[in-house]
Scaffold this motif. Structure first.
Motif, mmCIF file in Angstrom:
data_model
loop_
_atom_site.group_PDB
_atom_site.id
_atom_site.type_symbol
_atom_site.label_atom_id
_atom_site.label_comp_id
_atom_site.label_asym_id
_atom_site.label_seq_id
_atom_site.Cartn_x
_atom_site.Cartn_y
_atom_site.Cartn_z
ATOM 1 N N ALA A 1 0.823 -1.220 0.000
ATOM 2 C CA ALA A 1 0.000 0.000 0.000
ATOM 3 C C ALA A 1 0.854 1.267 0.000
ATOM 4 O O ALA A 1 0.373 2.346 -0.341
ATOM 5 C CB ALA A 1 -0.920 0.001 1.226
ATOM 6 N N CYS A 2 2.126 1.130 0.328
ATOM 7 C CA CYS A 2 3.039 2.274 0.395
ATOM 8 C C CYS A 2 3.880 2.451 -0.877
ATOM 9 O O CYS A 2 4.720 3.361 -0.931
ATOM 10 C CB CYS A 2 3.977 2.119 1.591
ATOM 11 N N ALA A 3 3.677 1.619 -1.876
ATOM 12 C CA ALA A 3 4.520 1.669 -3.077
ATOM 13 C C ALA A 3 4.532 3.048 -3.718
ATOM 14 O O ALA A 3 5.586 3.552 -4.092
ATOM 15 C CB ALA A 3 4.067 0.620 -4.086
ATOM 16 N N GLY A 4 3.381 3.687 -3.834
ATOM 17 C CA GLY A 4 3.328 5.016 -4.442
ATOM 18 C C GLY A 4 4.101 6.045 -3.654
ATOM 19 O O GLY A 4 4.817 6.877 -4.218
ATOM 20 N N ALA A 5 4.004 6.011 -2.336
ATOM 21 C CA ALA A 5 4.708 6.967 -1.486
ATOM 22 C C ALA A 5 6.212 6.703 -1.484
ATOM 23 O O ALA A 5 7.010 7.635 -1.339
ATOM 24 C CB ALA A 5 4.161 6.912 -0.066
ATOM 25 N N ILE A 6 6.608 5.446 -1.643
ATOM 26 C CA ILE A 6 8.029 5.111 -1.648
ATOM 27 C C ILE A 6 8.678 5.487 -2.971
ATOM 28 O O ILE A 6 9.805 5.961 -3.000
ATOM 29 C CB ILE A 6 8.223 3.608 -1.347
ATOM 30 N N THR A 7 7.959 5.320 -4.072
ATOM 31 C CA THR A 7 8.557 5.537 -5.390
ATOM 32 C C THR A 7 8.345 6.938 -5.942
ATOM 33 O O THR A 7 8.820 7.243 -7.027
ATOM 34 C CB THR A 7 7.997 4.528 -6.410
ATOM 35 N N SER A 8 7.634 7.782 -5.197
ATOM 36 C CA SER A 8 7.387 9.144 -5.667
ATOM 37 C C SER A 8 7.261 10.076 -4.462
ATOM 38 O O SER A 8 7.182 9.607 -3.334
ATOM 39 C CB SER A 8 6.098 9.192 -6.498
ATOM 40 N N PRO A 9 7.206 11.366 -4.712
ATOM 41 C CA PRO A 9 7.075 12.292 -3.587
ATOM 42 C C PRO A 9 5.660 12.400 -3.021
ATOM 43 O O PRO A 9 5.425 13.161 -2.093
ATOM 44 C CB PRO A 9 7.527 13.632 -4.175
ATOM 45 N N GLN A 10 4.708 11.628 -3.548
ATOM 46 C CA GLN A 10 3.339 11.716 -3.044
ATOM 47 C C GLN A 10 3.290 11.284 -1.579
ATOM 48 O O GLN A 10 4.043 10.412 -1.163
ATOM 49 C CB GLN A 10 2.381 10.884 -3.880
ATOM 50 N N PRO A 11 2.410 11.893 -0.791
ATOM 51 C CA PRO A 11 2.306 11.513 0.616
ATOM 52 C C PRO A 11 1.697 10.123 0.768
ATOM 53 O O PRO A 11 0.930 9.677 -0.088
ATOM 54 C CB PRO A 11 1.384 12.584 1.213
ATOM 55 N N PRO A 12 2.022 9.429 1.844
ATOM 56 C CA PRO A 12 1.462 8.103 2.061
ATOM 57 C C PRO A 12 -0.031 8.174 2.358
ATOM 58 O O PRO A 12 -0.512 9.132 2.951
ATOM 59 C CB PRO A 12 2.231 7.567 3.269
ATOM 60 N N SER A 13 -0.740 7.146 1.941
ATOM 61 C CA SER A 13 -2.183 7.067 2.183
ATOM 62 C C SER A 13 -2.438 6.666 3.638
ATOM 63 O O SER A 13 -1.542 6.213 4.354
ATOM 64 C CB SER A 13 -2.811 6.027 1.254
ATOM 65 N N THR A 14 -3.683 6.793 4.051
ATOM 66 C CA THR A 14 -4.080 6.361 5.390
ATOM 67 C C THR A 14 -3.824 4.868 5.561
ATOM 68 O O THR A 14 -3.347 4.425 6.610
ATOM 69 C CB THR A 14 -5.576 6.673 5.628
ATOM 70 N N ASP A 15 -4.131 4.085 4.513
ATOM 71 C CA ASP A 15 -3.887 2.638 4.555
ATOM 72 C C ASP A 15 -2.401 2.343 4.694
ATOM 73 O O ASP A 15 -2.004 1.480 5.483
ATOM 74 C CB ASP A 15 -4.453 1.972 3.294
ATOM 75 N N CYS A 16 -1.573 3.064 3.957
ATOM 76 C CA CYS A 16 -0.127 2.890 4.048
ATOM 77 C C CYS A 16 0.335 3.150 5.479
ATOM 78 O O CYS A 16 1.066 2.348 6.064
ATOM 79 C CB CYS A 16 0.582 3.835 3.076
ATOM 80 N N CYS A 17 -0.083 4.260 6.057
ATOM 81 C CA CYS A 17 0.355 4.612 7.414
ATOM 82 C C CYS A 17 -0.109 3.576 8.433
ATOM 83 O O CYS A 17 0.628 3.245 9.368
ATOM 84 C CB CYS A 17 -0.137 6.005 7.785
ATOM 85 N N SER A 18 -1.285 3.047 8.243
ATOM 86 C CA SER A 18 -1.783 2.001 9.136
ATOM 87 C C SER A 18 -0.877 0.779 9.066
ATOM 88 O O SER A 18 -0.519 0.188 10.089
ATOM 89 C CB SER A 18 -3.215 1.636 8.738
ATOM 90 N N LYS A 19 -0.479 0.419 7.854
ATOM 91 C CA LYS A 19 0.394 -0.748 7.672
ATOM 92 C C LYS A 19 1.790 -0.486 8.222
ATOM 93 O O LYS A 19 2.424 -1.382 8.794
ATOM 94 C CB LYS A 19 0.476 -1.146 6.191
ATOM 95 N N VAL A 20 2.290 0.738 8.065
ATOM 96 C CA VAL A 20 3.603 1.092 8.610
ATOM 97 C C VAL A 20 3.587 0.923 10.130
ATOM 98 O O VAL A 20 4.518 0.364 10.711
ATOM 99 C CB VAL A 20 4.011 2.530 8.210
ATOM 100 N N LYS A 21 2.527 1.376 10.771
ATOM 101 C CA LYS A 21 2.410 1.240 12.231
ATOM 102 C C LYS A 21 2.356 -0.227 12.644
ATOM 103 O O LYS A 21 3.007 -0.634 13.613
ATOM 104 C CB LYS A 21 1.174 1.988 12.731
ATOM 105 N N GLU A 22 1.607 -1.030 11.910
ATOM 106 C CA GLU A 22 1.505 -2.460 12.218
ATOM 107 C C GLU A 22 2.835 -3.187 12.039
ATOM 108 O O GLU A 22 3.164 -4.088 12.805
ATOM 109 C CB GLU A 22 0.483 -3.129 11.297
#
Length: 97
Positions: A38-59
């Protein structure tokens, strides 16, 4: 535009293949690279991470040292990119030995 979409598809596909492998010493039930797709877009570009990405990062926070040491994963995600996304999600990553 088509090039960036193609690039993202290639990166996500490559991540999927890498993510299928286990990191030694980690509980596979808790540490699952696929959760971070879910974080692929935020990792490969300057776009901010999505709510789903941040939830997964925390987990997945307890797993990050293993992820950052994984040479297969490093070819797709640098420690700097991982830290940037985590910081944007308000997650402080542990210091890895």
């Amino acid at each position: 535009m088509k090039r960036s979409v193609l690039c993202c598809v290639v990166v996500v596909s490559a991540l999927f293949l890498v993510l299928m492998s286990q990191v030694p010493g980690m509980d596979a039930a808790n540490c699952n690279y696929l959760e971070l797709v879910a974080c692929a877009g935020a990792i490969t570009s300057p776009q901010p991470p999505s709510t789903d990405c941040c939830s997964k990062v925390k987990e997945q926070k307890p797993c990050f040292c293993g992820y950052l040491r994984n040479p297969q994963l490093r070819q797709y995600v640098t420690p700097e990119e991982a830290r940037r996304v985590a910081k944007q999600c308000g997650v402080t990553l542990p210091r890895c030995k």
